[in-house]
Design an enzyme around this catalytic site. Sequence first.
Site, PDB file in Angstrom:
ATOM      1  N   ALA A  11      67.855  64.920  12.708  1.00  0.00           N
ATOM      2  CA  ALA A  11      67.480  64.910  14.131  1.00  0.00           C
ATOM      3  C   ALA A  11      67.333  63.457  14.593  1.00  0.00           C
ATOM      4  O   ALA A  11      68.296  62.708  14.576  1.00  0.00           O
ATOM      5  CB  ALA A  11      66.218  65.722  14.345  1.00  0.00           C
TER       6      ALA A  11
ATOM      7  N   HIS B  54      26.511  42.918  17.193  1.00  0.00           N
ATOM      8  CA  HIS B  54      25.705  43.598  18.207  1.00  0.00           C
ATOM      9  C   HIS B  54      26.171  43.196  19.599  1.00  0.00           C
ATOM     10  O   HIS B  54      26.447  42.016  19.814  1.00  0.00           O
ATOM     11  CB  HIS B  54      24.228  43.211  18.037  1.00  0.00           C
ATOM     12  CG  HIS B  54      23.357  43.758  19.130  1.00  0.00           C
ATOM     13  ND1 HIS B  54      22.972  45.079  19.153  1.00  0.00           N
ATOM     14  CD2 HIS B  54      22.814  43.174  20.228  1.00  0.00           C
ATOM     15  CE1 HIS B  54      22.216  45.286  20.230  1.00  0.00           C
ATOM     16  NE2 HIS B  54      22.109  44.142  20.901  1.00  0.00           N
TER      17      HIS B  54
HETATM   18  C1  LIG Z   1      51.312  67.966  17.365  1.00  0.00           C
HETATM   19  C2  LIG Z   1      51.026  67.175  16.125  1.00  0.00           C
HETATM   20  C3  LIG Z   1      50.250  66.028  16.221  1.00  0.00           C
HETATM   21  C4  LIG Z   1      49.985  65.284  15.080  1.00  0.00           C
HETATM   22  N1  LIG Z   1      49.207  64.169  15.195  1.00  0.00           N
HETATM   23  C5  LIG Z   1      48.950  63.430  14.097  1.00  0.00           C
HETATM   24  C6  LIG Z   1      48.169  62.241  14.176  1.00  0.00           C
HETATM   25  O1  LIG Z   1      47.672  61.878  15.244  1.00  0.00           O
HETATM   26  N2  LIG Z   1      47.968  61.529  13.052  1.00  0.00           N
HETATM   27  C7  LIG Z   1      48.483  61.920  11.860  1.00  0.00           C
HETATM   28  O2  LIG Z   1      48.270  61.230  10.868  1.00  0.00           O
HETATM   29  N3  LIG Z   1      49.229  63.033  11.733  1.00  0.00           N
HETATM   30  C8  LIG Z   1      49.469  63.793  12.817  1.00  0.00           C
HETATM   31  N4  LIG Z   1      50.243  64.913  12.704  1.00  0.00           N
HETATM   32  C9  LIG Z   1      50.829  65.246  11.399  1.00  0.00           C
HETATM   33  C10 LIG Z   1      52.075  64.386  11.174  1.00  0.00           C
HETATM   34  O3  LIG Z   1      52.975  64.563  12.249  1.00  0.00           O
HETATM   35  C11 LIG Z   1      52.753  64.758   9.865  1.00  0.00           C
HETATM   36  O4  LIG Z   1      51.809  64.755   8.824  1.00  0.00           O
HETATM   37  C12 LIG Z   1      53.857  63.752   9.564  1.00  0.00           C
HETATM   38  O5  LIG Z   1      54.822  63.772  10.582  1.00  0.00           O
HETATM   39  C13 LIG Z   1      54.505  64.057   8.226  1.00  0.00           C
HETATM   40  O6  LIG Z   1      55.464  63.085   7.997  1.00  0.00           O
HETATM   41  P1  LIG Z   1      56.768  63.401   7.130  1.00  0.00           P
HETATM   42  O7  LIG Z   1      57.454  62.093   6.960  1.00  0.00           O
HETATM   43  O8  LIG Z   1      56.399  64.196   5.940  1.00  0.00           O
HETATM   44  O9  LIG Z   1      57.659  64.382   8.032  1.00  0.00           O
HETATM   45  P2  LIG Z   1      58.163  64.446   9.534  1.00  0.00           P
HETATM   46  O10 LIG Z   1      57.504  63.503  10.449  1.00  0.00           O
HETATM   47  O11 LIG Z   1      58.107  65.894   9.862  1.00  0.00           O
HETATM   48  O12 LIG Z   1      59.678  63.998   9.419  1.00  0.00           O
HETATM   49  C14 LIG Z   1      60.584  64.739   8.668  1.00  0.00           C
HETATM   50  C15 LIG Z   1      61.982  64.417   9.136  1.00  0.00           C
HETATM   51  O13 LIG Z   1      62.901  65.008   8.220  1.00  0.00           O
HETATM   52  C16 LIG Z   1      64.000  65.492   8.956  1.00  0.00           C
HETATM   53  N5  LIG Z   1      64.678  66.537   8.142  1.00  0.00           N
HETATM   54  C17 LIG Z   1      64.200  67.751   7.782  1.00  0.00           C
HETATM   55  N6  LIG Z   1      65.079  68.370   6.985  1.00  0.00           N
HETATM   56  C18 LIG Z   1      66.142  67.534   6.846  1.00  0.00           C
HETATM   57  C19 LIG Z   1      67.357  67.619   6.158  1.00  0.00           C
HETATM   58  N7  LIG Z   1      67.665  68.676   5.387  1.00  0.00           N
HETATM   59  N8  LIG Z   1      68.222  66.591   6.263  1.00  0.00           N
HETATM   60  C20 LIG Z   1      67.922  65.500   7.026  1.00  0.00           C
HETATM   61  N9  LIG Z   1      66.774  65.367   7.702  1.00  0.00           N
HETATM   62  C21 LIG Z   1      65.896  66.380   7.601  1.00  0.00           C
HETATM   63  C22 LIG Z   1      63.383  66.038  10.231  1.00  0.00           C
HETATM   64  O14 LIG Z   1      64.357  66.127  11.254  1.00  0.00           O
HETATM   65  C23 LIG Z   1      62.328  64.984  10.509  1.00  0.00           C
HETATM   66  O15 LIG Z   1      62.838  63.978  11.335  1.00  0.00           O
HETATM   67  C24 LIG Z   1      50.509  65.686  13.837  1.00  0.00           C
HETATM   68  C25 LIG Z   1      51.296  66.846  13.735  1.00  0.00           C
HETATM   69  C26 LIG Z   1      51.541  67.584  14.864  1.00  0.00           C
HETATM   70  C27 LIG Z   1      52.387  68.817  14.758  1.00  0.00           C
END
Ligand SMILES: Cc1cc2nc3c(=O)[nH]c(=O)nc-3n(C[C@H](O)[C@H](O)[C@H](O)COP(=O)(O)OP(=O)(O)OC[C@H]3O[C@@H](n4cnc5c(N)ncnc54)[C@H](O)[C@@H]3O)c2cc1C
Length: 457
Positions: A37, A436
């Site tokens: 994405a 403070h």
């Molecule tokens: C509404 C919301 C608000 C949040 N706010 C916070 C916050 O304020 N602070 C905080 O610490 N956490 C927050 N979180 C949690 C945080 O978003 C996640 O913990 C974090 O995004 C996880 O990171 P990640 O790298 O594991 O995955 P993601 O950010 O989910 O990224 C994964 C990526 O992998 C890609 N992908 C998936 N499968 C494939 C594939 N087969 N091939 C290629 N690409 C692929 C996806 O397209 C995506 O771009 C929030 C979550 C939500 C839903």
Amino acid sequence: MAASAYDCIVIGSGPGGYVAAIRSAQLGMTTAVVEKADIGGRCLNVACIPAKAVLRVADILTEVQEAADFGIHVAAPTVDFGEVTERRRKVVSTLTGGVAGLMKKSAIDVIEGRGSITATVSVRVGADEIEARKGIILATGSVARPIPGTQFGGRVIGTEQAWALTELPASLAVVGAGASGAEIASAYARLGVRVQLFEGLDRVLPSEDADISKVAERGFQRQGIEVRTKTFVEHVQSDEDGVSFTYGGTRGAADYLVIAAGRAPDVEGLGLEAAGVRLTDAGLVEVDSTQRTSADRVYAIGDLVLGPALAHKASDEGVIAAEAISGAQTHPLSYPDIPRATFCKPNVASFGLTEAQARAQGYDVVVGKVSYGAVGAGTVYGDRTGVVKIVGERAYGELLGGHIVGAKSTEMIQELVNVRAMEGGYAEVARMVHGHPTLSEAVMEAARAADGWLIHG
Ligand SMILES: Cc1cc2nc3c(=O)[nH]c(=O)nc-3n(C[C@H](O)[C@H](O)[C@H](O)COP(=O)(O)OP(=O)(O)OC[C@H]3O[C@@H](n4cnc5c(N)ncnc54)[C@H](O)[C@@H]3O)c2cc1C
């Protein structure tokens, strides 16, 4: 164009994946990131960042509305949600552009497409098969899960769609009063939307300390949020104009029903089974303390694996995985010490054990609790209702947990996390000189309370 082989291939470019890739490149490995994405992952594009951009608008609006308390009189402010949407998009594009820039600067190839792994430690993207000489890092994050008996579609939306609304609805019903649901409720209620917030458990923010949930719930009610705990939403029906449902035998309705009640790892089509990557009973990818899965040279991080689903946790695991793959020394994470922040009003932040958890684990618990009103800054800045609660262990003075609700708590929690990381306890915090008038003096006073010599109580 993608090369036919890299030392390290990361699948997913969220805060886990892109940080892992940068660390991998820093350690001298040729590195590629596969993304299906948008660069920056869900965190930057549809979750953490757009959420905080809209919450910031609600915070500013609240300050303007409360300005009269400080002797400033302004005409009733209006919100142009079109401009809010524009700014939200700009914030996201600035930050995702920054990540793209970091990839380029680190000579990391970004490969567009859906990646899957093979049994021979390669990554398949479309018709291409790319070899990962040293390792693969799975960082594909998580996807929203509907509540039983419902599915997403029409007016039933997930948190990502809730933050992407381009017009302010008249009403929202939010299912789940955890961090995500609380943020949505608190932002939209303050922007003038009628918000009903449903939680099946007995309090809002149910994974926080019970004292903190109480203060947060009072804050939500002051914002006009209709909070219903111990209440399950059922019989959801969506049509063109809105959604209807039942809760506790009553019929409810809203323009949208937002389900913020859990997420599941995004493992679809990743080829895990064929590659021998084992899942836990909960469906998460099983890893050891260096993020290594059950398959040779395959690592997993972030929302795919156990631990709090937080961006900074994903990033730190990314660093660990890259270091482990390169053979560099690494340091496993201490999961209880990861700070948790919720950006609703009032802000909530914590780390470690709640008082109930510490007692259940058999600790001889000592609690230090003060309100922001105990220190000058609370009154000066206009938040006397915030609370700092320190959960400690009596014999050795260990900091078992820190819990803060109120203005700036998401910044202040870091002090306690850092002290614990350096093996300090609450007695040390109590004796550190704090500036403070700052709200951080309330952290010091809570530590003094735990240590038995509260000055401003
Ligand atoms: C509404 C919301 C608000 C949040 N706010 C916070 C916050 O304020 N602070 C905080 O610490 N956490 C927050 N979180 C949690 C945080 O978003 C996640 O913990 C974090 O995004 C996880 O990171 P990640 O790298 O594991 O995955 P993601 O950010 O989910 O990224 C994964 C990526 O992998 C890609 N992908 C998936 N499968 C494939 C594939 N087969 N091939 C290629 N690409 C692929 C996806 O397209 C995506 O771009 C929030 C979550 C939500 C839903």
